[in-house]
Design a protein around this motif. Structure first.
Motif, PDB file in Angstrom:
ATOM      1  N   PHE A  94      43.147  49.006  29.815  1.00  0.00           N
ATOM      2  CA  PHE A  94      44.066  47.919  30.192  1.00  0.00           C
ATOM      3  C   PHE A  94      43.517  47.188  31.425  1.00  0.00           C
ATOM      4  O   PHE A  94      43.416  47.767  32.510  1.00  0.00           O
ATOM      5  CB  PHE A  94      45.445  48.524  30.488  1.00  0.00           C
ATOM      6  CG  PHE A  94      46.451  47.569  31.068  1.00  0.00           C
ATOM      7  CD1 PHE A  94      46.596  46.270  30.586  1.00  0.00           C
ATOM      8  CD2 PHE A  94      47.292  47.973  32.111  1.00  0.00           C
ATOM      9  CE1 PHE A  94      47.542  45.401  31.124  1.00  0.00           C
ATOM     10  CE2 PHE A  94      48.245  47.111  32.658  1.00  0.00           C
ATOM     11  CZ  PHE A  94      48.361  45.833  32.154  1.00  0.00           C
ATOM     12  N   PHE A  95      43.136  45.938  31.237  1.00  0.00           N
ATOM     13  CA  PHE A  95      42.576  45.100  32.304  1.00  0.00           C
ATOM     14  C   PHE A  95      43.690  44.184  32.799  1.00  0.00           C
ATOM     15  O   PHE A  95      44.251  43.420  32.009  1.00  0.00           O
ATOM     16  CB  PHE A  95      41.412  44.266  31.756  1.00  0.00           C
ATOM     17  CG  PHE A  95      40.317  45.109  31.162  1.00  0.00           C
ATOM     18  CD1 PHE A  95      39.219  45.493  31.922  1.00  0.00           C
ATOM     19  CD2 PHE A  95      40.398  45.544  29.842  1.00  0.00           C
ATOM     20  CE1 PHE A  95      38.219  46.287  31.383  1.00  0.00           C
ATOM     21  CE2 PHE A  95      39.401  46.341  29.289  1.00  0.00           C
ATOM     22  CZ  PHE A  95      38.305  46.715  30.056  1.00  0.00           C
ATOM     23  N   TYR A  96      43.959  44.234  34.104  1.00  0.00           N
ATOM     24  CA  TYR A  96      45.143  43.522  34.598  1.00  0.00           C
ATOM     25  C   TYR A  96      44.989  43.111  36.052  1.00  0.00           C
ATOM     26  O   TYR A  96      44.152  43.653  36.796  1.00  0.00           O
ATOM     27  CB  TYR A  96      46.373  44.428  34.451  1.00  0.00           C
ATOM     28  CG  TYR A  96      46.313  45.645  35.352  1.00  0.00           C
ATOM     29  CD1 TYR A  96      45.547  46.757  34.992  1.00  0.00           C
ATOM     30  CD2 TYR A  96      46.977  45.665  36.577  1.00  0.00           C
ATOM     31  CE1 TYR A  96      45.450  47.863  35.833  1.00  0.00           C
ATOM     32  CE2 TYR A  96      46.897  46.770  37.414  1.00  0.00           C
ATOM     33  CZ  TYR A  96      46.134  47.856  37.037  1.00  0.00           C
ATOM     34  OH  TYR A  96      46.037  48.936  37.869  1.00  0.00           O
ATOM     35  N   VAL A 124      41.647  44.069  37.778  1.00  0.00           N
ATOM     36  CA  VAL A 124      40.689  42.960  37.831  1.00  0.00           C
ATOM     37  C   VAL A 124      41.260  41.956  38.828  1.00  0.00           C
ATOM     38  O   VAL A 124      42.405  41.528  38.671  1.00  0.00           O
ATOM     39  CB  VAL A 124      40.581  42.285  36.435  1.00  0.00           C
ATOM     40  CG1 VAL A 124      39.678  41.061  36.491  1.00  0.00           C
ATOM     41  CG2 VAL A 124      40.089  43.277  35.389  1.00  0.00           C
ATOM     42  N   CYS A 125      40.494  41.595  39.853  1.00  0.00           N
ATOM     43  CA  CYS A 125      41.041  40.697  40.866  1.00  0.00           C
ATOM     44  C   CYS A 125      40.749  39.242  40.475  1.00  0.00           C
ATOM     45  O   CYS A 125      39.661  38.718  40.718  1.00  0.00           O
ATOM     46  CB  CYS A 125      40.469  41.018  42.238  1.00  0.00           C
ATOM     47  SG  CYS A 125      41.262  40.018  43.508  1.00  0.00           S
ATOM     48  N   GLY A 137      38.095  35.888  41.218  1.00  0.00           N
ATOM     49  CA  GLY A 137      37.310  35.389  40.080  1.00  0.00           C
ATOM     50  C   GLY A 137      36.624  36.474  39.257  1.00  0.00           C
ATOM     51  O   GLY A 137      35.702  36.174  38.491  1.00  0.00           O
ATOM     52  N   GLU A 138      37.073  37.718  39.390  1.00  0.00           N
ATOM     53  CA  GLU A 138      36.406  38.802  38.648  1.00  0.00           C
ATOM     54  C   GLU A 138      36.493  38.618  37.130  1.00  0.00           C
ATOM     55  O   GLU A 138      35.632  39.082  36.397  1.00  0.00           O
ATOM     56  CB  GLU A 138      36.994  40.161  39.043  1.00  0.00           C
ATOM     57  CG  GLU A 138      36.584  40.591  40.449  1.00  0.00           C
ATOM     58  CD  GLU A 138      37.197  41.932  40.870  1.00  0.00           C
ATOM     59  OE1 GLU A 138      37.059  42.281  42.060  1.00  0.00           O
ATOM     60  OE2 GLU A 138      37.814  42.605  40.035  1.00  0.00           O
ATOM     61  N   HIS A 139      37.562  37.923  36.666  1.00  0.00           N
ATOM     62  CA  HIS A 139      37.720  37.698  35.222  1.00  0.00           C
ATOM     63  C   HIS A 139      36.744  36.639  34.704  1.00  0.00           C
ATOM     64  O   HIS A 139      36.629  36.433  33.504  1.00  0.00           O
ATOM     65  CB  HIS A 139      39.162  37.289  34.909  1.00  0.00           C
ATOM     66  CG  HIS A 139      39.567  36.006  35.584  1.00  0.00           C
ATOM     67  ND1 HIS A 139      39.412  35.773  36.939  1.00  0.00           N
ATOM     68  CD2 HIS A 139      40.113  34.874  35.074  1.00  0.00           C
ATOM     69  CE1 HIS A 139      39.862  34.569  37.231  1.00  0.00           C
ATOM     70  NE2 HIS A 139      40.282  34.006  36.124  1.00  0.00           N
ATOM     71  N   GLN A 151      40.385  36.256  30.613  1.00  0.00           N
ATOM     72  CA  GLN A 151      41.719  36.260  31.219  1.00  0.00           C
ATOM     73  C   GLN A 151      42.293  37.669  31.334  1.00  0.00           C
ATOM     74  O   GLN A 151      41.829  38.607  30.687  1.00  0.00           O
ATOM     75  CB  GLN A 151      42.658  35.356  30.425  1.00  0.00           C
ATOM     76  CG  GLN A 151      42.873  35.805  28.978  1.00  0.00           C
ATOM     77  CD  GLN A 151      43.661  34.783  28.167  1.00  0.00           C
ATOM     78  OE1 GLN A 151      43.646  33.597  28.473  1.00  0.00           O
ATOM     79  NE2 GLN A 151      44.348  35.243  27.137  1.00  0.00           N
ATOM     80  N   VAL A 152      43.281  37.785  32.196  1.00  0.00           N
ATOM     81  CA  VAL A 152      44.101  38.987  32.263  1.00  0.00           C
ATOM     82  C   VAL A 152      45.497  38.609  31.813  1.00  0.00           C
ATOM     83  O   VAL A 152      45.908  37.469  32.007  1.00  0.00           O
ATOM     84  CB  VAL A 152      44.181  39.564  33.703  1.00  0.00           C
ATOM     85  CG1 VAL A 152      42.927  40.315  34.056  1.00  0.00           C
ATOM     86  CG2 VAL A 152      44.514  38.481  34.723  1.00  0.00           C
ATOM     87  N   PRO A 153      46.243  39.528  31.206  1.00  0.00           N
ATOM     88  CA  PRO A 153      45.839  40.864  30.794  1.00  0.00           C
ATOM     89  C   PRO A 153      45.005  40.841  29.509  1.00  0.00           C
ATOM     90  O   PRO A 153      45.110  39.923  28.712  1.00  0.00           O
ATOM     91  CB  PRO A 153      47.176  41.558  30.538  1.00  0.00           C
ATOM     92  CG  PRO A 153      48.089  40.460  30.100  1.00  0.00           C
ATOM     93  CD  PRO A 153      47.665  39.245  30.889  1.00  0.00           C
TER      94      PRO A 153
END
Lengths: 228, 228
Positions: free
Chosen positions: B7-9, B35-36, B40-42, B56-58
């Motif tokens: 789960f990336f959030y 993910v911050c 800009g980590e995404h 994008q998150v999530p």
């Protein structure tokens, strides 16, 4: 015999066109009730009381059950009526991919493509806006372009439908939306051969319902184009 | 044993907070990967290639299957995992009403409440905008107010959840969204007792996950408020 579904629609609205094609293609018994949103018929008190408190098209009444919003109505009909599997397959991953496209559309292109409709909802915002109509159309065109490019790049694979090899609700909702920028004279297919070929496939698959759903819309966009 | 869902959030995102609460409350085995997005980590190449082309998150990866967009992920988990029925009841009319709320939210409040996020996506638009930051915040606040009023008027019935007597995905998605305007110092509950009572009910039902999901977000809004 089940009673026909009462279907309230305006073919200038993207979701109304998609639902019209869906009713016709699936042969769900329905009772078409055109509502002229440009004349404000959806804002009348009777419509609010009798059809939907949200005062919008498309809406349905199915044996007394009132429902609004295009994607919601499509999924309800798919659960409730006898519908060929390919429209929204039970396979959970295919279904997730269709939902993923529809959420992308709601978060991206439909926010942009329907800007002019949204602005009618917030007339104060338009009045406060110091840009000229020309500037606003120019900006709208740039946003539409960027979204169409993204649609073609991330979602269209030559020879296929948006999800898999058969037409789904994602295709008819996408096709109706892609037509929308014609209202400001944008040709969505210019310079986008993949998008054009996909639309042709959708149109061909949905013949003659695609043409029926779009004939008034095309007349409207021609009239607007002559004004500009 | 099934492998945990990756789960990336980012808890500053409304849908990430709703999903975090859902994972925790339903006890679906999951592997949390923060993910911050503000850093800009995404947008990093690795994230694009490994996690989601939509950057994008999530997002989730479930046994190799990649999926993005909050509502889509929730519905996928509901189909795939063992989840209590009340979150998204099989009853077709209740399900239609939840979908109707979610489509209303996507078409209305989320277009407005996340304006500041959307504008980061279209930096040219902000540059072309001749209004001052103060004017833009002022306009944002008016739109938020009008949407919150509509939410309270059309969707909140005292003593109930948004659809029926038990909490559903509509409530957690709505609650996380209603919190969002705090970013510009708007108190969504001022003068809206029905909305405040409903939020309290959601928060209480989701304790302690609600507080966990929102603690960083509240710190962030406080920091922003101090700047203004």
């Amino acid at each position: 015999m089940p009673r026909p579904v009462k279907f309230f629609y305006d073919l200038l609205s993207t979701h109304s066109r998609a639902l019209y094609m869906f009713f016709e293609a699936t042969k769900i018994p329905y009772d078409p009730i055109p509502v002229c949103a440009t004349k404000g018929e959806h804002l009348a008190d009777g419509y609010k009381e009798y059809v939907t408190r949200f005062q919008q098209v498309p809406s349905i009444i199915d044996d007394g059950f009132k429902l609004s919003s295009g994607v919601t109505i499509l999924k309800y009909l798919i659960r409730e009526k006898l519908i060929p599997e390919h429209w929204y397959p039970r396979d959970t991953k295919l279904r997730a991919q269709i939902d993923e496209y529809l959420e992308w559309q709601a978060d991206n292109s439909s926010k942009v493509f329907n800007t002019f409709v949204v602005q009618q909802k917030y007339p104060e915002e338009v009045r406060r806006d110091q840009r000229t109509v020309g500037e606003r159309v120019q900006e709208y065109r740039q946003l539409v372009d960027s979204n169409l490019n993204q649609l073609e790049r991330d979602w269209i694979v030559p020879g296929r439908f948006i999800v898999g090899d058969r037409i789904t609700i994602a295709d008819i909702l996408a096709a109706c939306e892609v037509e929308q920028p014609k209202i400001v004279g944008v040709d969505p297919f210019e310079g986008r051969p993949k998008l054009a070929a996909w639309l042709e496939k959708v149109r061909y698959t949905m013949t003659p319902y695609y043409q029926e759903a779009h004939q008034d819309f095309y007349k409207f966009t021609e009239k607007v184009a002559l004004k500009n």
